[in-house]
Structures are given as C-alpha cells and as structure tokens.
Write a protein that holds these residues in place. Structure first.
Motif, PDB file in Angstrom:
ATOM      1  N   UNK A  25       2.847   0.968  -5.925  1.00  0.00           N
ATOM      2  CA  UNK A  25       4.071   1.005  -5.127  1.00  0.00           C
ATOM      3  C   UNK A  25       3.685   1.310  -3.686  1.00  0.00           C
ATOM      4  N   UNK A  26       3.182   0.262  -2.995  1.00  0.00           N
ATOM      5  CA  UNK A  26       2.698   0.451  -1.638  1.00  0.00           C
ATOM      6  C   UNK A  26       3.073  -0.706  -0.740  1.00  0.00           C
ATOM      7  N   UNK A  27       2.299  -0.911   0.290  1.00  0.00           N
ATOM      8  CA  UNK A  27       2.511  -1.966   1.279  1.00  0.00           C
ATOM      9  C   UNK A  27       1.355  -2.950   1.204  1.00  0.00           C
ATOM     10  N   UNK A  28       1.673  -4.195   0.919  1.00  0.00           N
ATOM     11  CA  UNK A  28       0.647  -5.224   0.782  1.00  0.00           C
ATOM     12  C   UNK A  28      -0.012  -5.489   2.132  1.00  0.00           C
ATOM     13  N   UNK A  39      -8.598  -5.682  11.579  1.00  0.00           N
ATOM     14  CA  UNK A  39      -7.211  -6.100  11.747  1.00  0.00           C
ATOM     15  C   UNK A  39      -6.503  -5.981  10.409  1.00  0.00           C
ATOM     16  N   UNK A  40      -5.386  -5.275  10.405  1.00  0.00           N
ATOM     17  CA  UNK A  40      -4.570  -5.119   9.202  1.00  0.00           C
ATOM     18  C   UNK A  40      -3.296  -5.927   9.387  1.00  0.00           C
ATOM     19  N   UNK A  41      -3.006  -6.818   8.439  1.00  0.00           N
ATOM     20  CA  UNK A  41      -1.849  -7.696   8.541  1.00  0.00           C
ATOM     21  C   UNK A  41      -0.959  -7.510   7.328  1.00  0.00           C
ATOM     22  N   UNK A  42       0.343  -7.324   7.564  1.00  0.00           N
ATOM     23  CA  UNK A  42       1.287  -7.141   6.468  1.00  0.00           C
ATOM     24  C   UNK A  42       1.579  -8.472   5.790  1.00  0.00           C
ATOM     25  N   UNK A  43       2.281  -8.394   4.685  1.00  0.00           N
ATOM     26  CA  UNK A  43       2.651  -9.593   3.943  1.00  0.00           C
ATOM     27  C   UNK A  43       3.448 -10.579   4.796  1.00  0.00           C
ATOM     28  N   UNK A  85       6.812   5.142   3.869  1.00  0.00           N
ATOM     29  CA  UNK A  85       7.788   4.590   4.808  1.00  0.00           C
ATOM     30  C   UNK A  85       7.682   5.241   6.179  1.00  0.00           C
ATOM     31  N   UNK A  86       7.273   6.504   6.226  1.00  0.00           N
ATOM     32  CA  UNK A  86       7.137   7.199   7.499  1.00  0.00           C
ATOM     33  C   UNK A  86       5.944   6.700   8.311  1.00  0.00           C
ATOM     34  N   UNK A  87       5.038   5.971   7.661  1.00  0.00           N
ATOM     35  CA  UNK A  87       3.823   5.493   8.328  1.00  0.00           C
ATOM     36  C   UNK A  87       3.883   4.020   8.717  1.00  0.00           C
ATOM     37  N   UNK A  88       4.720   3.246   8.068  1.00  0.00           N
ATOM     38  CA  UNK A  88       4.658   1.796   8.165  1.00  0.00           C
ATOM     39  C   UNK A  88       4.977   1.237   9.541  1.00  0.00           C
ATOM     40  N   UNK A  89       5.823   1.917  10.298  1.00  0.00           N
ATOM     41  CA  UNK A  89       6.298   1.353  11.560  1.00  0.00           C
ATOM     42  C   UNK A  89       5.831   2.125  12.780  1.00  0.00           C
ATOM     43  N   UNK A 296      14.289  -0.262   1.880  1.00  0.00           N
ATOM     44  CA  UNK A 296      14.338  -1.379   2.810  1.00  0.00           C
ATOM     45  C   UNK A 296      12.972  -2.052   2.805  1.00  0.00           C
ATOM     46  N   UNK A 297      12.958  -3.381   2.686  1.00  0.00           N
ATOM     47  CA  UNK A 297      11.705  -4.131   2.666  1.00  0.00           C
ATOM     48  C   UNK A 297      11.352  -4.605   4.074  1.00  0.00           C
ATOM     49  N   UNK A 298      10.760  -3.716   4.854  1.00  0.00           N
ATOM     50  CA  UNK A 298      10.384  -4.093   6.215  1.00  0.00           C
ATOM     51  C   UNK A 298       9.189  -5.040   6.242  1.00  0.00           C
ATOM     52  N   UNK A 299       8.493  -5.177   5.106  1.00  0.00           N
ATOM     53  CA  UNK A 299       7.363  -6.095   5.035  1.00  0.00           C
ATOM     54  C   UNK A 299       7.783  -7.493   4.586  1.00  0.00           C
ATOM     55  N   UNK A 300       9.074  -7.689   4.341  1.00  0.00           N
ATOM     56  CA  UNK A 300       9.576  -8.959   3.807  1.00  0.00           C
ATOM     57  C   UNK A 300      10.778  -9.390   4.627  1.00  0.00           C
ATOM     58  N   UNK A 301      10.723 -10.585   5.193  1.00  0.00           N
ATOM     59  CA  UNK A 301      11.840 -11.095   5.973  1.00  0.00           C
ATOM     60  C   UNK A 301      12.777 -11.914   5.095  1.00  0.00           C
ATOM     61  N   UNK A 302      13.986 -12.168   5.616  1.00  0.00           N
ATOM     62  CA  UNK A 302      14.929 -13.006   4.887  1.00  0.00           C
ATOM     63  C   UNK A 302      14.358 -14.406   4.698  1.00  0.00           C
TER      64      UNK A 302
END
Length: 311
Positions: A25-28, A39-43, A85-89, A296-302
């Motif tokens: 349960x993390x951030x891809x 370089x770290x790139x989100x999904x 979630x406190x670290x992602x943004x 909230x899925x900030x790593x996933x757009x509509x």
C-alpha cells in the motif's frame, strides 16, 4: 516510460507458471539511476525526486539502472498510506530533508527494467527477477521483497497481517510499459475501485463536505456509480473540499442520469479528482454498495483512469 499495470482478479492463479508477491500500500515509482543522478517518476509521469531525498544514494549503486517498485511508509511494521500522504507532494527540498529524517520511506523494488544500457522489457519475468536478486539492492532505505509459490497461502497470510493483498505474476511475462496486462493479476483484500469525483454535497445545514458523487469510465464519458459519504469526516473531507472548490461548474459531468435524490443540492465539479473507494461491489443500476472513501489518488489522473478503465 510508464510502469506495467496489473489486472484486477477475484481468483488467485495456481500452478508452476505463476509466482506471487505482497501487494504494498504505497506509491508506485520508477527509479532511474543514470550518470550519478537519480530521477523518481510517479505512475502518472510526475517527477517526485525532491520528495524522497533518502533514496538519492541509489544513484551510487550502478551507472545506469531503471527499477520499478513502491515507495512505502511503514508505521508499526505495516505500510501506512496515510503516513506516506504527508510525503508525496513535498516540493521544497529543505522540508523534504526534514521529513526524511522524521518519517523515512522505503523503496520496495520488485522489477528491473534496464541495466547498464540493456533494455530488459522483452526478457521474461523469471530472468529479470534473477538479475534483480543479483544486484544486491538491500540497503538502509530500499529492499527487494520475497516471492512465493503458494498464492492462496500468501493471500491468507496477508489478510492476517492486515496487508493490502497480493499480486500474481506469470513467470514468462515480459515487461509491458504502460499496459494493464493479464500476466500480472492483483487480488486486494477489499473491493477497491478508483473513481472520479463529479460533484459534492454539503452536510445538512452546513457548508462542510458531506458526500461526493462519483463516476467510472463508460461509453462516451463518465458513468455515475453512486454517492460516497463514509470516510469523509474531519480532515479527510476538509482536504478534499479544498481540491474540489476551484473545479466547480454549472452542470453534471456524468453522461448517465443522476437520480434526483442524489442531484438535489449537489455542487457539480470538473471530473479531475480521483479517489479510491472501498465497497461491497455493485448493486442495482451499477451503483456501488456501501462505498467508503479511502484516499485521494494524486498519482492517478482522470485521463489515466479513462484510459485503463481500472484504477
């Protein structure tokens, strides 16, 4: 490059052609070490390198390497998306450095996509995994988790430990960037879907968020699938409302009719914010049964959601 995606399944595949891993349960994240930099790139394709400075030493391991995995925040030995979630943004380097000391993350690596200039995407999972295990990636803030032959046993064990579920992978499968493949199957312990928010309703007699109206990809646009109120009390609802207010519009963004009892009093918004909701499946008219907000899925757009038709 976008990461390879897993397909949702209700049954765990069995047999020697399958291998099974814990679903974290993390951030891809795709982590690219090249020429001494990382370089770290989100999904979704967002550069999130500054948010996780504790992972920068990965760049010193190999001159050219592309890894796939999840950034996980552990709390009491278990993954905590709320803590992550406190670290992602975090976009400020000094704030990220303080957070890395106070609440460090771990990069859980489960695939190697490129190494020393060699593209490994056409190689079978078994070959990529053997190479990954030879890279000696055990470090202070990264690890390579174990794999398991017994999928049903792992599913039961993860349920007992309160983990998210499992992912089953076909040993012969290549790495298909950006594709949702039947060679990777995910089996979560809860029926969770990613949905887009198309409107919100205030609490009765107040201005705070009481519920959101959500949709899923359908023919010609977003299909209304229900109203979600559970899980939105307190900070979760206030934070979500902050995201929704700038997106207000005059009419419904859903292509399917919204029942009057749901539409009355609703403030419509542009369908841009993606949520994960847990439910008891679908009921009459395709509506979610007893849905509750998870995150909230900030790593996933509509747009990502529309393209894949499965969050």
């Amino acid at each position: 490059m976008r990461p390879m995606l897993a397909t949702l399944t209700e049954t765990v595949p069995a047999g020697p052609e399958w291998v099974h891993e814990v679903k974290w349960d993390g951030m891809r994240i795709l982590a690219e070490a090249k020429g001494g930099g990382l370089t770290l790139t989100s999904r979704s394709g967002r550069d999130v390198t500054v948010a996780f400075p504790e992972l920068v030493p990965l760049a010193d391991l190999y001159d050219d390497m592309l890894l796939d995995g999840e950034v996980v925040s552990f709390a009491d030995g278990r993954p905590s998306f709320a803590a992550l979630a406190d670290r992602m943004h975090v976009a400020d380097a000094r704030k990220a450095a303080r957070a890395a000391v106070a609440r460090p993350v771990t990069f859980v690596v489960f695939d190697v996509v490129r190494l020393l200039g060699q593209d490994l995407t056409a190689q079978p999972w078994s070959a990529r995994r053997a190479l990954l295990e030879q890279l000696d990636l055990e470090g202070p803030r990264w690890q390579v988790p174990a794999t398991h032959d017994d999928g049903e046993g792992l599913l039961a064990a993860t349920a007992e430990q309160g983990l998210e579920g499992i992912v089953s992978k076909r040993r012969s499968s290549p790495y298909s960037p950006g594709r949702r493949s039947p060679d990777w199957l995910k089996r979560p312990h809860r029926d969770t879907l990613s949905v887009v928010v198309g409107g919100w309703r205030p609490e009765t007699g107040g201005n705070r968020l009481g519920a959101v109206l959500v949709g899923r990809p359908g023919d010609g646009g977003w299909e209304f699938v229900g109203r979600v109120g559970a899980g939105l009390a307190g900070r979760a609802g206030a934070s979500l409302l902050t995201r929704l207010r700038p997106l207000e519009r005059a009419d419904s963004p859903f292509v399917s009719p919204v029942p009057r009892e749901d539409a009355v009093g609703t403030i419509w918004v542009e369908p841009e914010v993606v949520l994960d909701v847990a439910s008891l499946g679908r009921g009459g008219g395709g509506r979610l049964r007893q849905p509750s907000h998870q995150r909230v899925r900030t790593d996933l757009t509509a747009a990502d959601l529309m393209e894949t038709s499965d969050g």
